[in-house]
Design a protein around this motif. Structure first.
Motif, short mmCIF file in Angstrom:
data_model
loop_
_atom_site.label_atom_id
_atom_site.label_comp_id
_atom_site.label_asym_id
_atom_site.label_seq_id
_atom_site.Cartn_x
_atom_site.Cartn_y
_atom_site.Cartn_z
N SER A 1 18.71 7.34 72.65
CA SER A 1 18.33 8.75 72.52
C SER A 1 17.77 9.30 73.83
N GLN A 2 17.16 8.44 74.63
CA GLN A 2 16.59 8.88 75.91
C GLN A 2 17.63 9.01 77.00
N GLN A 3 18.63 8.15 76.99
CA GLN A 3 19.68 8.17 78.00
C GLN A 3 21.04 7.94 77.34
N PRO A 4 21.52 8.91 76.56
CA PRO A 4 22.77 8.71 75.82
C PRO A 4 24.00 8.59 76.71
N ASP A 5 23.95 9.14 77.92
CA ASP A 5 25.11 9.13 78.79
C ASP A 5 25.14 7.94 79.76
N VAL A 6 24.10 7.12 79.74
CA VAL A 6 24.04 5.98 80.65
C VAL A 6 24.71 4.79 79.98
N PRO A 7 25.78 4.28 80.59
CA PRO A 7 26.47 3.13 79.97
C PRO A 7 25.63 1.86 80.06
N LEU A 8 25.73 1.04 79.03
CA LEU A 8 25.07 -0.26 79.05
C LEU A 8 26.00 -1.23 79.77
N THR A 9 25.58 -1.67 80.95
CA THR A 9 26.46 -2.50 81.78
C THR A 9 26.18 -3.99 81.57
N GLY A 10 27.19 -4.78 81.90
CA GLY A 10 27.04 -6.23 81.83
C GLY A 10 26.01 -6.73 82.82
N THR A 11 25.91 -6.08 83.98
CA THR A 11 24.93 -6.49 84.99
C THR A 11 23.52 -6.29 84.47
N ALA A 12 23.27 -5.16 83.82
CA ALA A 12 21.94 -4.93 83.24
C ALA A 12 21.63 -5.99 82.19
N LEU A 13 22.63 -6.32 81.38
CA LEU A 13 22.43 -7.34 80.34
C LEU A 13 22.10 -8.69 80.96
#
Length: 144
Positions: A53-65
């Protein structure tokens, strides 16, 4: 606002250290580890929804994971080590000693080239080390 958040985190970390000592006085560190994890597991859906809800347009990346998993694994292992240490160390001594972890963070950031260390920060590292040594030398009894 940032300092208010950091103050709140500091107070909660203080409660965290004391509560962990009380927990390992009553149960094996490995039992405390899974009990400690229960609120975290229950909060996963809430954190996910709030994050989206805070960053709906930011993709969840594999690097972040990957980096989040490295962080989580390091935290879980560090927590396990601390729980075992708390069986014979006082909460105050254990938390004081492990509170020197920003030195590790600073050195990793420096040697990977992601941050520079100023003269003041180098002096602060020395003060932290001196404080931990002084704390341990002046003695904190187990109280366990």
């Amino acid at each position: 606002m940032t300092y208010l958040l950091l103050f709140g985190a500091t107070v909660l970390w203080g409660i965290w250290g004391y509560a962990n000592k009380l927990a390992v006085n009553q149960a094996h560190p490995l039992h405390v580890q899974w009990m400690y994890s229960l609120p975290l597991i229950l909060l996963i859906p809430l954190w996910y929804l709030l994050g989206r809800s805070q960053q709906p347009d930011v993709p969840l990346t594999g690097t972040a994971l990957v980096w989040a998993l490295v962080s989580g694994l390091a935290a879980a292992l560090a927590f396990s080590l601390m729980l075992f240490a708390l069986r014979s160390a006082s909460a105050t001594a254990a938390v004081a000693l492990t509170s020197a972890y920003p030195i590790v963070t600073a050195l990793i950031a420096y040697f990977t080239g992601t941050e520079k260390l100023s003269t003041g920060q180098i002096v602060a590292i020395g003060v932290i080390i001196s404080g931990v040594v002084l704390f341990e030398v002046t003695g904190s009894k187990s109280g366990g």
